[in-house]
Design an enzyme around this catalytic site. Structure first.
Site, PDB file in Angstrom:
ATOM      1  N   GLN A  95      34.441  37.770  41.087  1.00  0.00           N
ATOM      2  CA  GLN A  95      35.128  38.009  42.360  1.00  0.00           C
ATOM      3  C   GLN A  95      36.638  37.842  42.173  1.00  0.00           C
ATOM      4  O   GLN A  95      37.099  36.822  41.656  1.00  0.00           O
ATOM      5  CB  GLN A  95      34.639  37.043  43.447  1.00  0.00           C
ATOM      6  CG  GLN A  95      35.204  37.383  44.824  1.00  0.00           C
ATOM      7  CD  GLN A  95      34.643  36.507  45.947  1.00  0.00           C
ATOM      8  OE1 GLN A  95      33.943  35.524  45.692  1.00  0.00           O
ATOM      9  NE2 GLN A  95      34.972  36.862  47.192  1.00  0.00           N
ATOM     10  N   SER A  96      37.390  38.865  42.586  1.00  0.00           N
ATOM     11  CA  SER A  96      38.851  38.825  42.459  1.00  0.00           C
ATOM     12  C   SER A  96      39.547  38.968  43.802  1.00  0.00           C
ATOM     13  O   SER A  96      40.734  38.669  43.916  1.00  0.00           O
ATOM     14  CB  SER A  96      39.332  39.922  41.506  1.00  0.00           C
ATOM     15  OG  SER A  96      38.997  41.203  41.998  1.00  0.00           O
ATOM     16  N   HIS A 101      33.116  41.427  50.064  1.00  0.00           N
ATOM     17  CA  HIS A 101      32.917  42.868  49.949  1.00  0.00           C
ATOM     18  C   HIS A 101      31.662  43.125  49.149  1.00  0.00           C
ATOM     19  O   HIS A 101      31.409  42.477  48.127  1.00  0.00           O
ATOM     20  CB  HIS A 101      34.116  43.558  49.293  1.00  0.00           C
ATOM     21  CG  HIS A 101      34.584  42.889  48.036  1.00  0.00           C
ATOM     22  ND1 HIS A 101      35.350  41.750  48.061  1.00  0.00           N
ATOM     23  CD2 HIS A 101      34.356  43.174  46.738  1.00  0.00           C
ATOM     24  CE1 HIS A 101      35.590  41.364  46.808  1.00  0.00           C
ATOM     25  NE2 HIS A 101      34.999  42.213  45.985  1.00  0.00           N
TER      26      HIS A 101
HETATM   27  P1  AMP Z   1      35.621  41.927  42.975  1.00  0.00           P
HETATM   28  O1  AMP Z   1      36.144  41.884  41.558  1.00  0.00           O
HETATM   29  O2  AMP Z   1      34.124  41.860  43.080  1.00  0.00           O
HETATM   30  O3  AMP Z   1      36.332  40.917  43.845  1.00  0.00           O
HETATM   31  O4  AMP Z   1      35.975  43.371  43.513  1.00  0.00           O
HETATM   32  C1  AMP Z   1      37.248  43.708  43.954  1.00  0.00           C
HETATM   33  C2  AMP Z   1      37.294  45.201  43.914  1.00  0.00           C
HETATM   34  O5  AMP Z   1      38.413  45.621  44.689  1.00  0.00           O
HETATM   35  C3  AMP Z   1      37.484  45.778  42.512  1.00  0.00           C
HETATM   36  O6  AMP Z   1      36.390  46.636  42.195  1.00  0.00           O
HETATM   37  C4  AMP Z   1      38.806  46.533  42.616  1.00  0.00           C
HETATM   38  O7  AMP Z   1      38.792  47.738  41.865  1.00  0.00           O
HETATM   39  C5  AMP Z   1      38.911  46.783  44.106  1.00  0.00           C
HETATM   40  N1  AMP Z   1      40.264  46.973  44.591  1.00  0.00           N
HETATM   41  C6  AMP Z   1      41.340  46.212  44.288  1.00  0.00           C
HETATM   42  N2  AMP Z   1      42.429  46.689  44.925  1.00  0.00           N
HETATM   43  C7  AMP Z   1      42.018  47.764  45.640  1.00  0.00           C
HETATM   44  C8  AMP Z   1      42.660  48.689  46.499  1.00  0.00           C
HETATM   45  N3  AMP Z   1      43.966  48.621  46.748  1.00  0.00           N
HETATM   46  N4  AMP Z   1      41.926  49.681  47.063  1.00  0.00           N
HETATM   47  C9  AMP Z   1      40.599  49.782  46.801  1.00  0.00           C
HETATM   48  N5  AMP Z   1      39.927  48.931  46.006  1.00  0.00           N
HETATM   49  C10 AMP Z   1      40.619  47.940  45.432  1.00  0.00           C
END
Ligand code: AMP
Ligand code: ZN
Length: 115
Positions: A95-96, A101
């Site tokens: 998670q980042s 989500h």
């Molecule tokens: P997670 O690593 O599970 O927290 O997923 C975060 C997701 O957000 C990653 O798949 C990223 O590619 C996506 N993400 C980050 N910034 C954006 C953005 N500006 N628009 C759409 N998706 C994003």
């Protein structure tokens, strides 16, 4: 952990930042992941800020049900209703962004390699 004021996904919800919204309902919106890992890679998020899926489930189960329903709707539109729905919870799980989500992945035969 991000506060709602500086949360990227809260800014998609309130329209401060633009994104490609592909579906929405009362409690959730769906938009395309900026770094797609499959032909279908959409994120489904609640309109309200919660850090992870357990926090959302505890506080607002109806919103979680709406979010899952939206994932299904997008997958029916774009991948014949066959999809994987993933919630990463915590940095060790990948998670980042700390606005919960669900990753809706599909559109191809998916592998299974979380490591
Ligand atoms: P997670 O690593 O599970 O927290 O997923 C975060 C997701 O957000 C990653 O798949 C990223 O590619 C996506 N993400 C980050 N910034 C954006 C953005 N500006 N628009 C759409 N998706 C994003
Ligand atoms: Zn947020």
């Amino acid at each position: 952990m991000s506060l709602p004021a500086d949360c990227l996904f809260c800014q998609f919800v309130d329209g401060t930042l633009e994104t490609e919204i592909v579906g929405q309902n009362e409690h959730a919106i769906a938009f395309r992941d900026i770094n797609p890992q499959a032909p279908l890679h959409v994120l489904v998020i609640p309109r309200e800020h919660y850090a992870d899926v357990a926090a959302l489930a505890g506080a607002d189960p109806e919103a979680l049900a709406d979010l899952v329903g939206l994932a299904q709707e997008v997958a029916l539109d774009e991948a014949d209703g066959e999809y994987r729905l993933i919630f990463n919870s915590g940095p060790m799980a990948g998670q980042s962004v700390f606005h919960v989500h669900g990753h809706v992945l599909g559109g191809t035969k998916l592998g299974w390699s979380p490591a």
